[in-house]
Design an enzyme around this catalytic site. Structure first.
Site, short mmCIF file in Angstrom:
data_model
loop_
_atom_site.label_atom_id
_atom_site.label_comp_id
_atom_site.label_asym_id
_atom_site.label_seq_id
_atom_site.Cartn_x
_atom_site.Cartn_y
_atom_site.Cartn_z
N ASP A 152 2.75 8.00 -3.35
CA ASP A 152 3.80 7.70 -2.37
C ASP A 152 4.55 8.94 -1.89
O ASP A 152 5.59 8.83 -1.23
CB ASP A 152 4.80 6.70 -2.97
CG ASP A 152 4.23 5.29 -3.01
OD1 ASP A 152 3.57 4.90 -2.04
OD2 ASP A 152 4.45 4.60 -4.02
N ASP A 210 -1.45 1.07 2.13
CA ASP A 210 -0.19 1.81 2.35
C ASP A 210 -0.42 3.32 2.33
O ASP A 210 0.33 4.09 2.94
CB ASP A 210 0.84 1.48 1.28
CG ASP A 210 0.83 0.03 0.81
OD1 ASP A 210 -0.23 -0.59 0.88
OD2 ASP A 210 1.87 -0.45 0.37
N1 GLY Z 1 4.19 0.58 -0.37
C1 GLY Z 1 4.61 -0.62 -0.97
C2 GLY Z 1 5.04 -1.65 0.00
O1 GLY Z 1 4.77 -1.59 1.17
O2 GLY Z 1 5.70 -2.58 -0.44
#
Ligand code: GLY
Length: 436
Positions: A152, A210
């Site tokens: 992330d 994501d």
């Molecule tokens: N990246 C995690 C979400 O979109 O909840």
């Protein structure tokens, strides 16, 4: 002769009056068109100032408001029995905690969105007090730039320090971005062709859709350093995702896990309704991520996928106000939570796609979403909502987590989309290539 001159004069006056009427009705329309936009920006700026001041002394970041759930609600939404849930449910909040601010530290995947929103609000208002707060909260993100145990890092550092570089450039910011990009690249396995997303869970090598959103950090690092290795990793990751994350109808899986030889071990969901469903925010990440990756690479397959996903989204998003249900396959109806965060991500991605293709239908669709988000149904009244800009998002319904609540990333992508729309309306590119 005299008569005809008089007629000319009169008809000239009529034409002139018509022109004045036209101009003033255009001006009124332009003003009305801008009213919702100006109101959204002003409200957002006030909310963010309040939020920044309210949590300042904690050293943390506002993430969402604490919510609760009932098992009956989850079973109804997931249309399956509780024993089929694959995940552990979140603890219920105490009565005192309910709808108070859920804070997070710099290691949380959402932390960078708050400073990012402060930067975006500063950009749109020119308010230097927002800039001061943005600097403070961006500096708070520094520990995240040393992390290696999550994918992330793009969300966390590019949305905070990346915005800082755009609006207040400095070499120290470049250093942070490049260090973080190195840490993200350390999670790339060439034999699989992807960056590993998570280090938890039972999967061998999980990659979530994501992760497309973390690639901009790598494109930026290549531009800052002149070293293509970051961009090469991003392109390889996007190609592998393109090959394995999508179903024939252009909806995508949330999680694809790879075996050590690079073959697909499993494809399913973590936050969506079920393995076969189209989790709304995931579709948004795909649309936005492939549009952005096309912008950075010019590779046609990425644009084609972005278009296919955008068309799928428009066909599958059935709500009248265009704010999707939390999952496109969730039961339709008033009891099903909407996800304003998915809407904001979709809007921001669609504006860029519309610009790239010179295709107004994507921009118009995004504008419809933004009108809805800027209405009292979703935009918080100033002084309410604990400083969050938008209401009504969903974090992870299958975990009973953050259901029908504000989310800091809904605010971030809402502001970004407003800024993009404004630029496009002024004849500018929605995203400026600020690192070259
Ligand atoms: N990246 C995690 C979400 O979109 O909840």
């Amino acid at each position: 002769m005299h008569v005809s001159k008089t007629i000319q004069a009169i008809s000239g006056a009529v034409v002139l009056t018509g022109a004045v009427t036209l101009i003033s009705s255009c001006a009124e329309k332009a003003q009305a068109d801008n009213l919702w936009f100006d109101n959204a920006v002003t409200s957002a700026a006030a909310q963010l100032r309040d939020a920044a001041d309210a949590v300042d002394s904690t050293g943390l970041f506002p993430r969402s408001l604490m919510t609760d759930y009932s098992l009956e609600q989850l079973v109804g939404q997931m249309e399956t029995s509780h024993k089929n849930f694959k995940v552990e449910l979140l603890e219920h909040p105490t009565l005192d905690e309910f709808r108070t601010v859920r804070l997070c530290d710099a290691a949380d995947w959402t932390a960078g969105f708050f400073p990012g929103s402060l930067w975006l609000a500063y950009e749109m208002t020119g308010d230097s007090t927002l800039r001061d707060r943005a600097v403070k909260y961006t500096n708070r993100m520094l520990p995240a730039s040393y992390m290696t145990d999550t994918h992330d890092l793009g969300f966390m550092i590019n949305c905070s320090y990346g915005q800082a570089l755009r609006l207040a450039p400095a070499d120290s910011i470049r250093t942070v971005l490049v260090r973080t990009a190195d840490n993200l690249v350390s999670r790339f396995d060439p034999s699989i062709g992807c960056i590993r997303s998570w280090d938890f869970g039972e999967w061998n090598y999980p990659v979530i859709i994501d992760n497309m959103m973390n690639l901009q950090l790598l494109f930026n690092a290549s531009k800052i350093t002149g070293d293509q290795k970051y961009k090469d990793v991003a392109v390889k990751h996007a190609r592998t995702t393109l090959a394995n994350h999508f179903r024939p109808d252009h909806t995508c899986y949330h999680v694809v896990s790879y075996a050590p030889d690079g073959s697909v071990e499993s494809a399913g969901t973590f936050q969506g309704k079920n393995d076969a469903s189209a989790w709304s925010r995931g579709q948004g990440w795909a649309l936005y991520g492939f549009t952005e990756t096309y912008r950075e690479t010019g590779i046609r397959e990425f644009l084609d996928k972005a278009v296919a996903v955008a068309d799928m989204v428009m066909a599958r998003n059935t709500t009248a106000d265009k704010i999707p249900y939390w999952d496109f396959d969730a039961p339709e109806g008033a009891a099903t939570p909407r996800d304003a965060s998915a809407a904001a991500v979709i809007a921001s991605g669609m504006i860029e796609l519309g610009y790239i293709l010179n295709e107004p239908r994507y921009t118009e669709y995004a504008e419809q979403i933004l009108h809805s988000l800027a209405s009292p149904d979703y935009l918080a009244e100033k002084g309410t909502n604990c400083g969050f800009v938008l209401k009504h998002s969903v974090g992870s319904l299958p975990h009973g987590s953050e259901i029908d609540t504000p989310l800091n990333y809904a605010d971030y992508y809402f502001l970004e989309a407003l800024g993009r729309l404004d630029r496009v309306k002024k004849g500018l590119a929605p995203v400026d290539d600020f690192i070259s």
